[in-house]
Design a protein around this motif. Sequence first.
Motif: not given
Length: 390
Positions: A198-210, A218-227
């Motif tokens: 179980i893991a939480f990713v805040p602001s997952y896909n921050n830019a709202g991409k498809s 890159p990980r920075q786009e998918v999980a910009p504030y970490g896992v």
Amino acid sequence: MRPNRPVTAILCAAALAMTAACGPGDGEAGGDAKPTVAASLPPGGDGIKIPDQLKDKLKQHGIDLEKWRGGEWKNWNKDDWLREAGDYINPVIEGLWDPDRMREAAKTPQPPAVDPDAGKDQGVTDPAPAAVPAKLAATPYHSAIPASGKVFFDGPEGSMVCSATVVKDPAHPGKSNMVWTAGHCVHAGKAGGWYRNIAFVPSYNNAGKSAAQLKGAPRQEVAPYGVWWSDWAQTSDQWIATGGPTGGAGAPYDFAVLHVVPEKSTGKSLEETVGAALPVEFNAPAVPKVSGMTATGYPASAPFDGQKAYQCTDKPGRLTLKANDPVMYRIGCTMTGGSSGGGWIAAGSDGKPALVSNTSIGPAKAGWLAGPRLGPEAKGIFDAVSRKFK
């Protein structure tokens, strides 16, 4: 949720056909406010802090944590599936939730199916609300909904998803590591046990991409504030004892609190990292006095794909599944599975925005969602997790 038809927990990201909106198998979660015992495995660390009684239990089940990290967690033998409140373990497996695995996770925990007309003749239930079309949350999510995020976890059916919210921790003002979600997003209920990884990713896909744009991102786009891995999870005893895929069992107690640690430590708390956390209101105004509630989540069942955050705002109504059960909030909303666990925000007793509920169940044909009204059981769980890490 609408009165009278199969309603399911919306914990993970599976179809909301009266099922929960979570990940592989939407289930509901409920239970009493008794604290759970969890094992804490610091990222990259060799030391594993596990209560002696849990160490013995793990030995009985033949669980070796090093082998677990190496893939033994994929063994879902029912006899070895830990389910009691004090059995929770969730060691960090660095790199497990890479961008592609997160993007591809789309199943939702089995939702508690309920007749869409459920509650018509039980307790206080208002007419089913008109469907409110879910709207895309504004981007970047970190600016519009900084406390919201996505929960990833594994179950017997595969990788699953839910939604969640960063909440304030009274024991650590400004430095909370606590996350609020649905019970069925962490535990399968009566017929199962604790989900894994179980893991939480805040602001997952921050830019709202498809999904297509995220492929290979890159990980920075998918999980910009970490896992952030959950080193402790607690849900209600009611959910553990009675939660299930039919009849909405446990839905009024379908909530959970996670304590999280970063996969890669930066020396900052979750709240400091995302710059936000919401207070939890355990004494929200009665339904007639609430002008509106806003539910946020990452719906993953069709027609959604779980990659973008959506919101619904509506004046709540009341839903009672059984005469002796607590009344639940219900709003019109077309979000589907995957939105389970997402926070419902309204004005608290002080008039300021607060988390007052979370998505739990909805009908098979998406049109409304229902969430528990947070009372003594929910507060007991919240306080226990806060005290544990004081």
